[in-house]
Design an enzyme around this catalytic site. Structure first.
Site, PDB file in Angstrom:
ATOM      1  N   SER A 132       0.829  -1.203   0.000  1.00 45.23           N
ATOM      2  CA  SER A 132       0.000   0.000   0.000  1.00 45.23           C
ATOM      3  C   SER A 132       0.861   1.250   0.000  1.00 45.23           C
ATOM      4  O   SER A 132       2.016   1.226   0.439  1.00 45.23           O
ATOM      5  CB  SER A 132      -0.873  -0.052   1.264  1.00 45.23           C
ATOM      6  OG  SER A 132      -1.280   1.236   1.632  1.00 45.23           O
ATOM      7  N   TYR A 149      -3.299  -0.388   9.964  1.00 42.55           N
ATOM      8  CA  TYR A 149      -3.180  -0.806   8.556  1.00 42.55           C
ATOM      9  C   TYR A 149      -1.808  -0.409   8.005  1.00 42.55           C
ATOM     10  O   TYR A 149      -1.115  -1.228   7.386  1.00 42.55           O
ATOM     11  CB  TYR A 149      -4.302  -0.157   7.761  1.00 42.55           C
ATOM     12  CG  TYR A 149      -4.312  -0.499   6.283  1.00 42.55           C
ATOM     13  CD1 TYR A 149      -4.892  -1.682   5.840  1.00 42.55           C
ATOM     14  CD2 TYR A 149      -3.771   0.367   5.340  1.00 42.55           C
ATOM     15  CE1 TYR A 149      -4.910  -1.997   4.483  1.00 42.55           C
ATOM     16  CE2 TYR A 149      -3.792   0.066   3.991  1.00 42.55           C
ATOM     17  CZ  TYR A 149      -4.362  -1.110   3.566  1.00 42.55           C
ATOM     18  OH  TYR A 149      -4.379  -1.421   2.227  1.00 42.55           O
TER      19      TYR A 149
HETATM   20  N1  NAP Z   1      -8.539  -0.533  -2.425  1.00 42.74           N
HETATM   21  C1  NAP Z   1      -7.413   0.166  -2.335  1.00 42.74           C
HETATM   22  O1  NAP Z   1      -7.372   1.395  -2.561  1.00 42.74           O
HETATM   23  C2  NAP Z   1      -6.120  -0.558  -1.976  1.00 42.74           C
HETATM   24  C3  NAP Z   1      -4.920   0.149  -2.128  1.00 42.74           C
HETATM   25  C4  NAP Z   1      -3.715  -0.475  -1.819  1.00 42.74           C
HETATM   26  C5  NAP Z   1      -3.720  -1.784  -1.394  1.00 42.74           C
HETATM   27  N2  NAP Z   1      -4.906  -2.452  -1.240  1.00 42.74           N
HETATM   28  C6  NAP Z   1      -4.831  -3.841  -0.797  1.00 42.74           C
HETATM   29  O2  NAP Z   1      -5.390  -4.658  -1.806  1.00 42.74           O
HETATM   30  C7  NAP Z   1      -5.860  -5.870  -1.229  1.00 42.74           C
HETATM   31  C8  NAP Z   1      -7.289  -6.124  -1.690  1.00 42.74           C
HETATM   32  O3  NAP Z   1      -8.098  -5.076  -1.190  1.00 42.74           O
HETATM   33  P1  NAP Z   1      -9.455  -4.592  -1.865  1.00 42.74           P
HETATM   34  O4  NAP Z   1      -9.366  -3.135  -2.036  1.00 42.74           O
HETATM   35  O5  NAP Z   1      -9.776  -5.452  -3.031  1.00 42.74           O
HETATM   36  O6  NAP Z   1     -10.449  -4.840  -0.644  1.00 42.74           O
HETATM   37  P2  NAP Z   1     -11.762  -5.717  -0.469  1.00 42.74           P
HETATM   38  O7  NAP Z   1     -12.701  -5.571  -1.596  1.00 42.74           O
HETATM   39  O8  NAP Z   1     -12.201  -5.396   0.911  1.00 42.74           O
HETATM   40  O9  NAP Z   1     -11.199  -7.218  -0.534  1.00 42.74           O
HETATM   41  C9  NAP Z   1     -10.464  -7.782   0.525  1.00 42.74           C
HETATM   42  C10 NAP Z   1     -10.377  -9.260   0.272  1.00 42.74           C
HETATM   43  O10 NAP Z   1      -9.602  -9.855   1.329  1.00 42.74           O
HETATM   44  C11 NAP Z   1     -10.328 -10.976   1.808  1.00 42.74           C
HETATM   45  N3  NAP Z   1     -10.000 -11.368   3.169  1.00 42.74           N
HETATM   46  C12 NAP Z   1     -10.117 -10.655   4.308  1.00 42.74           C
HETATM   47  N4  NAP Z   1      -9.745 -11.421   5.359  1.00 42.74           N
HETATM   48  C13 NAP Z   1      -9.390 -12.640   4.859  1.00 42.74           C
HETATM   49  C14 NAP Z   1      -8.940 -13.852   5.417  1.00 42.74           C
HETATM   50  N5  NAP Z   1      -8.781 -14.010   6.746  1.00 42.74           N
HETATM   51  N6  NAP Z   1      -8.652 -14.899   4.594  1.00 42.74           N
HETATM   52  C15 NAP Z   1      -8.818 -14.789   3.259  1.00 42.74           C
HETATM   53  N7  NAP Z   1      -9.291 -13.671   2.664  1.00 42.74           N
HETATM   54  C16 NAP Z   1      -9.555 -12.611   3.467  1.00 42.74           C
HETATM   55  C17 NAP Z   1     -11.788 -10.553   1.689  1.00 42.74           C
HETATM   56  O11 NAP Z   1     -12.638 -11.688   1.812  1.00 42.74           O
HETATM   57  P3  NAP Z   1     -14.160 -11.555   2.407  1.00 42.74           P
HETATM   58  O12 NAP Z   1     -15.026 -11.126   1.255  1.00 42.74           O
HETATM   59  O13 NAP Z   1     -14.448 -12.946   2.886  1.00 42.74           O
HETATM   60  O14 NAP Z   1     -14.118 -10.538   3.498  1.00 42.74           O
HETATM   61  C18 NAP Z   1     -11.765  -9.946   0.290  1.00 42.74           C
HETATM   62  O15 NAP Z   1     -11.779 -10.956  -0.688  1.00 42.74           O
HETATM   63  C19 NAP Z   1      -5.731  -5.688   0.287  1.00 42.74           C
HETATM   64  O16 NAP Z   1      -4.560  -6.315   0.736  1.00 42.74           O
HETATM   65  C20 NAP Z   1      -5.616  -4.183   0.444  1.00 42.74           C
HETATM   66  O17 NAP Z   1      -4.944  -3.829   1.617  1.00 42.74           O
HETATM   67  C21 NAP Z   1      -6.103  -1.877  -1.536  1.00 42.74           C
END
Ligand code: NAP
Length: 226
Positions: A132, A149
């Site tokens: 991130s 985070y």
């Molecule tokens: N969105 C942004 O702006 C952004 C920017 C930089 C980095 N990121 C990173 O990108 C990654 C994906 O984020 P996103 O934005 O796509 O968020 P998201 O839509 O909230 O997706 C998060 C994913 O992680 C899964 N998860 C959470 N706890 C888990 C566990 N114990 N075991 C397996 N899966 C688990 C969730 O599953 P459930 O549906 O079961 O909860 C969901 O599939 C994350 O690591 C986040 O920190 C996001």
């Protein structure tokens, strides 16, 4: 690398799901994983990929996944949570920090401990950790508005450099990638779609054997709130 197997954690929605779709489109053998088996199955059916359930906080679940899938060519550690937006380091409930670290750091670490040794034994592979912009790359000032985070992702960056050093000369590479701010359930505001972010992550993930290791790839200069 345009062939081979890729395992993606947290791929039922958001960025993980979009990367699964993108890599499937590019011809890779995708193993889509999610902690809810029904959601994993439904997403995999839609995207025409393999699937298995995988909760990164559950040691039995992770061990089962490695027995089922074996060593993927690409391991994309994407699953993560953001539980403390809008707090600050002196007031954030530490219980939220603890839950964040349990998923983002320890869960990812557990997945790496289970899968990477088999990749090392084979002598090839790429472990890519979704980091991130809150971390200021491999050093510097962390974004304080999501304290747990930011620390969890900064720790992942540290883990990336440690594992890259540990696996040096084994044929296995370990890198971190910041996709920039992406519009998902975690972060509803940004303009960038998961599909755009997925193209960048897929480019980094599929760099050929012999590519860089121990690096932090960042999509573009993003603000410090993802
Ligand atoms: N969105 C942004 O702006 C952004 C920017 C930089 C980095 N990121 C990173 O990108 C990654 C994906 O984020 P996103 O934005 O796509 O968020 P998201 O839509 O909230 O997706 C998060 C994913 O992680 C899964 N998860 C959470 N706890 C888990 C566990 N114990 N075991 C397996 N899966 C688990 C969730 O599953 P459930 O549906 O079961 O909860 C969901 O599939 C994350 O690591 C986040 O920190 C996001």
């Amino acid at each position: 690398m345009t062939t081979g197997t890729v395992l993606i954690t947290g791929a039922n929605r958001g960025i993980g799901r979009a990367v699964a779709a993108e890599l499937r489109r590019r011809g890779l053998d995708v193993v889509l994983t999610a902690r809810d088996p029904e959601q994993a199955r439904a997403a995999a059916e839609e995207l025409d990929t393999r699937w298995t359930d995988l909760d990164i906080t559950d040691p039995d679940s992770v061990a089962r996944a490695v027995r089922t899938v074996g060593a993927p060519d690409i391991l994309l550690c994407n699953a993560g949570v953001l539980l403390d937006a809008g707090t600050e380091p002196l007031a954030v409930p530490l219980e939220r920090v603890e839950r964040t670290l349990r998923v983002n750091l320890l869960g990812t670490w557990r997945v790496l401990q289970e899968f990477v040794p088999a990749m090392v034994r084979r002598g090839s592979g790429h472990a890519l950790l979704v980091s991130s912009g809150t971390t200021a790359e491999f050093g510097g000032r962390l974004f304080p508005g999501t304290p747990g985070y930011s620390l969890s992702k900064s720790a992942l960056n540290g883990l990336t450099t440690m594992l890259a050093a540990t696996t040096e000369s084994t044929g296995v590479r370990v890198n971190a990638v910041n996709p920039g701010r992406v519009r998902t359930r975690m972060m509803p505001g940004p303009h960038q779609s998961p599909e755009e972010a997925a193209r960048y992550i897929a480019d980094v993930a599929t760099q050929p054997h012999g590519g860089p290791t121990g690096r932090f790839f960042t999509a573009h200069s993003s603000t410090s709130q993802e």
